[in-house]
Structures are given as C-alpha cells and as structure tokens.
Design a protein around this motif. Structure first.
Motif, PDB file in Angstrom:
ATOM      1  N   UNK A  32     -35.663  -9.439   1.383  1.00  0.00           N
ATOM      2  CA  UNK A  32     -34.513  -9.099   1.885  1.00  0.00           C
ATOM      3  C   UNK A  32     -33.444 -10.157   1.850  1.00  0.00           C
ATOM      4  N   UNK A  33     -33.716 -11.004   0.806  1.00  0.00           N
ATOM      5  CA  UNK A  33     -32.844 -12.069   0.738  1.00  0.00           C
ATOM      6  C   UNK A  33     -31.393 -11.751   0.013  1.00  0.00           C
ATOM      7  N   UNK A  34     -30.391 -12.316   0.816  1.00  0.00           N
ATOM      8  CA  UNK A  34     -28.976 -11.924   0.193  1.00  0.00           C
ATOM      9  C   UNK A  34     -28.781 -12.111  -1.410  1.00  0.00           C
ATOM     10  N   UNK A  63     -29.337  -6.072   3.542  1.00  0.00           N
ATOM     11  CA  UNK A  63     -29.478  -7.498   3.120  1.00  0.00           C
ATOM     12  C   UNK A  63     -28.606  -8.330   3.929  1.00  0.00           C
ATOM     13  N   UNK A  64     -28.044  -8.072   4.653  1.00  0.00           N
ATOM     14  CA  UNK A  64     -27.077  -8.745   5.820  1.00  0.00           C
ATOM     15  C   UNK A  64     -26.123  -9.366   4.939  1.00  0.00           C
ATOM     16  N   UNK A  65     -25.570  -8.675   4.050  1.00  0.00           N
ATOM     17  CA  UNK A  65     -24.292  -9.308   3.150  1.00  0.00           C
ATOM     18  C   UNK A  65     -22.999  -8.463   3.379  1.00  0.00           C
ATOM     19  N   UNK A  68     -17.480  -6.067   2.062  1.00  0.00           N
ATOM     20  CA  UNK A  68     -16.734  -6.569   1.303  1.00  0.00           C
ATOM     21  C   UNK A  68     -17.486  -7.149  -0.055  1.00  0.00           C
ATOM     22  N   UNK A  69     -18.336  -8.094   0.213  1.00  0.00           N
ATOM     23  CA  UNK A  69     -19.121  -8.610  -0.866  1.00  0.00           C
ATOM     24  C   UNK A  69     -19.794  -7.614  -1.775  1.00  0.00           C
ATOM     25  N   UNK A  70     -20.324  -6.708  -1.111  1.00  0.00           N
ATOM     26  CA  UNK A  70     -21.209  -5.909  -1.788  1.00  0.00           C
ATOM     27  C   UNK A  70     -20.328  -5.000  -2.579  1.00  0.00           C
TER      28      UNK A  70
END
Lengths: 169, 545
Positions: A32-34, A63-65, A68-70
């Motif tokens: 689950x790494x960003x 992934x706790x991203x 907006x970044x996704x």
C-alpha cells in the motif's frame, strides 16, 4: 516497497464486485505504498477497462494519496482513460514511419466510417477510435490494432472493411 | 547456483542440441508475430510430428531475425538458411527440404548487404536464443560475464573495463558510461539504485523493445553487472506499457533468473544481492528524460526537475541512482567477457562500438540493424536499406522528435555522435526514417511539432507555449496562409525554446524545424510565397488568405 507496516483501517472497495480483489492484490504486493499509485491504476484499468471516478476515490483512500494527485496522475499519462471504451477498439499508429507511409489517410477514412474522431467513441458505442504514438512495428508500417490484433501493411480499404463490419453488427 | 551449475546447464543444452541436427527457428518478435508467426510455429511442430521427425528436429521461437519487411521469417540454423514471407502452405516444403535441398524460391540470400554489412554485439543472440528460456541463454554463454565479474573482478575493475571500452550512453545523449558508473559508485547513500530506461518513446524506433522481447536476459545480466560495479542492491526497469510482449518476456526472464539464483540474494553463490522490479510507463514521452522517469517510478506525474543534482548523486528517493538505456546495458556482458580494449577497436575515435538502428519509412529492407559506428549514412540507407525502384531519396530523419533531417548531400557523413550533431540532427536512440519525394518537409516538421506540443509536460513555459505557437505557425504555412513575418517569428521562437526550456524535450523540440529550414528552405518559401506544396502533400485552401 517503502511503506511502514503500520495498522490501518481496512478501506472497503466501492462495490462488491469480485474484480476489486485483483486491485487489492496489487496494492498489497506493494505494501500500500503511495509510490505504487501508477502500478495500481494500471491494474484498475486492466481490470475494469477504464478509470471511473469511484475507482480513483477508492485508490486515493487505500493508498492515502490525495485525490487531486490521483486525478493528476490519471490525466497526465496518455495510457489512462477516464471514459469507458466502446465494444470494439481500433488503435491507429501515428508513429513517424506509419505517418510517412500514409497513416493519416487511414485515420481519416476510419473517422468517417465510424462517425467519430480520434480519441472518442462512435455515437452508437460500438467503436472506440484511438491513436498511438508508435507501436514499434515500424518495419510493417502503416500499422493498426483491431481489438488487440496488430495488423501491418494496412491499406485504407482493409481498415474500412473491418470498422464497417463492427459498425453494422 | 554457481559456475559449475551454469556449466552443467550448458552441457545439457548442448547435448540435446547435438541430438537434434535440424534446428528450425521461427521469429516471434513483434513484427513477425503480427504476421502470424505464432501459428506458423505451430504448423512446423505439427508437420514435424506428422512426419515423425520429433527426435531429429527442434522448432524454436526466437527473437528478431532483423528483416522485418519480409515477416514472417524462419531460419534453419543448422543449414544457414533464412526463409522469408513464409506461410503455412510453405511448411511441408521446408520440412521436406531439411538436410536435403532447401526451398530456393523462399530463401533470402544471407550474403546480401543487409546481413553482410552488419556487425552484431548486442544482437549476437537474436535469432538464436529462445527469449523465454533462461537455459538457452546460458547455453550460448549467457551469465558467464556476470560470473566472471563477481568472481574474478573487483567493482573498480569492472568500471575500469567499461571506461576503457569507450561505451557511451545509447539513449541518445552519448554520455560516457564508465564515467557515469564511477560517479555513482563514489556517491554516498544508504541505498543505491540501478534503473534501466526502457521508455522508448520516439515514434519510429523499436530497438529497445526488440532487445527486451528477443534477448531479455542480456539486459538483466548487464544491469546486474552494473549493480555490482556501483554497489547497488535494487533495480528498476521502466518499460512502456504499450509494449506488452516485451513486458511479458521480461517478467518471465526475471522469474527464471530468480529461480536459478541469478537474481535475488547471494547471486551465483557470492555475497552479492540484487533484485529487479518492473515499473510500467503509461505513455508519456517526457518520461524518457531521466528526472521525469524517476518521478514516474516514484508514482508521481512525470515532470522533469532542474539538474544538478544529477541522479548519480541524488536520484530515486534522493539516493544515488544509475540510469542507463536498454541498449547500453546490453553492451555490457560482451565488454566484460572480451575486455574493454576489444570493444574499443570497433567504431570511431570518439564513438566506440556498434549502434543499433531501426530502419523504416521509404526503404526496401525495413528492419532492425546493428552496425559499427562510423559507417556512413549512405551505406546504411542505400546498401543495407535500399531505396525502392522509381523513388528518389530525399532525407533521412534521425533521433525522433529531438532530431533532424539529413539531406542527400550529407549522406557520406560517418554515423557518430559528433558528426550527426554537426548536421543539426542527433544520434538519438536510433530511429532512422527514410523519406522520398512523396514527403513534404514542412509537413514533417509540423508532424514532429504536433508530437512535441502534446507531449510537453507543461511545467516550463517556453516548451508549453512555444511548441504550441510553433505548431500554429507551421499549420498556417502548410495551409498557405503564412507571410514572411511568420517565418521570422518561427525562427525566433526556435531560438527561445531551444535556449530556455527546462529539459531535453523542449531544448531539442525546434530541431525538426531548424534542420528542415537549413536544408529545405525552398520548400518553406514555396508554401509561403507561391502557396504551393512541392511534394503535393499540403492542401492549400482556396484563397483563404
């Protein structure tokens, strides 16, 4: 690979579709790494055909991203699509070798036959028409991919016949 | 797994090969696959079974045989025969002729310049090795360079050999490989990474994909030697998702190498550990730029950042990172095996060794070639490639969107990094597109500018706005609506974009315009002053101006 193995609340997928398990497996493999965002989006697209809004939201949470970044990543890369594909997909190679050998006229013909433009799906939902930067089969230019089958030394007539067949069915 | 085990695999493979005198090799690289070579391979297997020849005949899928124009290709290695344009109907005849009379009409003469003028270092296994079997690679001497490096050489000695070889980066820029390795090995960091750039984004180039799909173990071996030399224990291969075949074979190769203890912990029975992961690109040309590529591996948008710091000092997760291109790594095993001095004998003074080119466009023999540096463009295009009868050579485009067009009068230039740069083009990764009188050079420039415009990542303004503006002017010219003022604005823009863009994409984007203006200015003028396209490609609108 660099994610801390800390406890986290299990994020449930948006639907009970079994296919989410495939996506979960990819995320698990990368802890689950960003930084596994792109790998995960690849899996989602491979599994569901495109990236819907709820898929992006789910990946963002899991992934706790930030969403907006996704969204930024999903729209930055050409390979990802946010629209569902048509029943059939036709990819015309617009690489230099294909361009020199007349890919443009093949494309124009198909645009007319399918009544759509490159990057879009025909109004009846039958055919999605895409262009590729280069398929790497330059030796057989011009090339196109019809539902996964790479066809080399393509003529406008051959392309026309295939797409017309799809439109009728 | 250690040296003895490798020798045992080799012996066993040789024993099996000896027992089967007829070796039929069917090309299963991309171009031949799209000409249905997979079905052809099945047809051979069936026919041989039907004739009860299984024990003396081996049918093998192999990597690229080179002459993609005549796909699908089949080679009978044991007899030194190459068949072209083979169909399922030809199979019984070919099988019948094994060990007797080969089918003459299907044969491609191997003494033709296309084959005889090549010199293969990277491609030496191509057409001989089964890309999906590590044992086959080992039997052809594979991983013996790694064994030699790990057991007989110190990391500094490995770097020394690479430096002596004079190898330069095959991705296009031509940075000395030995120097890069030595910088990374001296850099301090808790971890170090080795990255393979397989994001071959240039349209019209298919060298890297062919190596990966034809001989993936060679790249893994080169990377592992590099990791040993610079002291890295983790590696990434950044490969285009658009190349599913290369990705699949690469994955298989990594699994096989892990299983045999050639990747992972205690490689070949030594203390050395190294693992490789694949990262899929997602269709962004700018990711071929090294800092953008690193951003993409880290899961972010692929936008470049200013250098320094260079990745050699601060790369992936701010750790020292070695980035080389696929072809560069693929040169390494032979250099280690035969020595840097051997390699340095090939090529020219400043550009050593061999270079692969993807020959495409208006040539007879389209395909993949490898020639010594210093061969002239004329030899490559006219002798190896061949211009179809009735057509007139006009220009050759090298280096993809970052490169330029070279006209007839400069064809006697030897191919090396410096000479091509002097002509206003670049070596690039090795795409070579030949154009004849049917191509309009302004239209070609517009094509490349359209590419750069949509591939600009948008981070810096000169590239984002400049490429769009240049494309607009080129569109105006090809529509017959431009004035001489537009032409001078275009030249000014070329200068600004070249000198002020952040990364290589923008800095080289004007090359296609600059080189066509330099050699084909009359075509631009014909469009502007006479509203006429000499090649008859551009459709001028009726009196729209």
């Amino acid at each position: 690979m660099m994610a801390p193995a800390q406890e986290r609340k299990q994020i449930a997928p948006p639907t009970d579709d079994k296919r989410w398990k495939i996506v979960q497996a990819t995320m698990r493999r990368h802890g689950h790494a960003p930084n596994s965002l792109i790998e995960t989006l690849h899996t989602v697209q491979e599994t569901f055909g495109f990236l819907e809004k709820r898929s992006l939201e789910y990946v963002s949470l899991a992934l706790r991203v930030p969403l907006s970044r996704v969204y930024g990543v999903a729209t930055f890369y050409h390979f990802f699509t946010l629209k569902p594909p048509g029943e059939h997909v036709c990819v015309i190679c617009m690489g230099t070798a294909c361009y020199i050998r007349g890919a443009q006229s093949v494309l124009q013909d198909i645009e007319q036959t399918a009544g759509t433009r490159a990057g879009e799906t025909s109004p009846n939902g039958r055919v999605s028409l895409l262009t590729a930067r280069c398929l790497g089969s330059c030796g057989l230019a011009p090339n196109a991919v019809f539902d996964g089958e790479v066809v080399g030394k393509l003529t406008p007539a051959e392309a026309h016949k295939r797409v017309e067949g799809w439109m009728k069915k | 797994m250690n040296g003895e085990d490798l020798a045992r695999i080799t012996d066993e493979e040789h024993r099996i090969k000896k027992s089967q005198p007829h070796q039929v090799h069917v090309c299963v690289a991309a171009a031949c696959l799209s000409a249905h070579s997979e079905g052809l391979k099945e047809a051979f297997v069936k026919e041989i079974k039907r004739k009860g020849m299984e024990h003396e005949c081996k049918v093998k899928g192999v990597g690229c045989l080179g002459l993609c124009a005549h796909a699908p290709l089949v080679s009978v290695e044991s007899e030194g025969v190459l068949y072209r344009n083979v169909t399922a109907q030809d199979v019984p005849r070919i099988v019948e002729g094994l060990g007797k009379e080969p089918a003459k009409d299907l044969q491609e003469p191997l003494n033709a310049p296309f084959f005889s003028r090549q010199y293969k270092v990277v491609l030496d296994n191509c057409g001989r090795v089964d890309p999906e079997r590590i044992e086959d690679y080992v039997s052809l001497g594979g991983y013996s360079a790694l064994l030699k490096a790990l057991n007989e050489m110190r990391p500094t000695e490995v770097i020394e050999q690479v430096t002596r070889s004079g190898l330069r980066g095959r991705g296009g820029a031509g940075y000395p490989t030995g120097l890069k390795w030595s910088t990374v090995s001296k850099a301090l960091g808790a971890r170090k990474f080795v990255v393979c750039n397989a994001d071959e984004g240039d349209p019209g180039a298919f060298m890297d994909r062919t190596i990966l799909a034809s001989d993936p173990h060679k790249v893994l071996e080169g990377m592992t030697i590099a990791a040993y030399a610079v002291g890295a224990s983790e590696g990434y291969i950044y490969v285009r998702a658009e190349y599913p075949l290369a990705v699949k074979r690469l994955k298989t190769a990594i699994h096989q190498a892990e299983r045999l203890g050639i990747l992972g912990k205690n490689i070949l029975g030594t203390e050395f550990n190294f693992s490789i992961e694949i990262r899929l690109g997602a269709g962004a040309f700018v990711c071929g730029e090294e800092t953008a590529l690193l951003a993409s591996i880290e899961g972010r948008r692929g936008t470049p950042r200013p250098r320094p710091p260079y990745p050699a000092e601060s790369g992936l997760w701010n750790m020292p990172t070695l980035i080389n291109n696929v072809e560069t790594y693929a040169h390494v095993p032979r250099i280690i095996k035969e020595g840097g001095d051997w390699y340095a004998k090939l090529g020219t003074e400043k550009s050593k060794g061999t270079k692969m080119f993807a020959l495409a466009g208006r040539v007879t023999n389209t395909g993949l070639i490898e020639v010594p540096m210093g061969m002239t463009l004329r030899e490559i295009i006219f002798d190896i490639g061949g211009i179809p009868e009735g057509h007139q050579f006009k220009a050759v485009q090298t280096g993809g969107p970052s490169g330029g067009c070279v006209p007839e009068q400069h064809l006697d230039t030897p191919v090396d990094y410096e000479s091509l740069a002097k002509l206003g083009s670049i070596m690039g990764s090795g795409g070579m597109i030949v154009m004849d009188e049917t191509s309009c050079m302004v239209d070609v420039a517009k094509y490349f500018m359209d590419f750069c415009k949509s591939e600009s990542c948008g981070k810096c303004i000169p590239c984002r706005v400049g490429t769009a503006h240049m494309h607009d002017i080129l569109t105006k010219i090809t529509n017959g609506d431009a004035t001489m003022n537009d032409l001078s604005t275009l030249e000014e823009l070329c200068d600004v974009v070249r000198n002020t863009s952040l990364c290589g994409l923008g800095q080289t984007a004007p090359n296609s315009i600059l080189s066509t203006l330099r050699y084909f200015r009359d075509e631009y003028l014909a469009h502007i002053q006479h509203r006429r396209c000499p090649a008859g490609v551009c459709k001028m609108q009726e009196e729209s101006a």
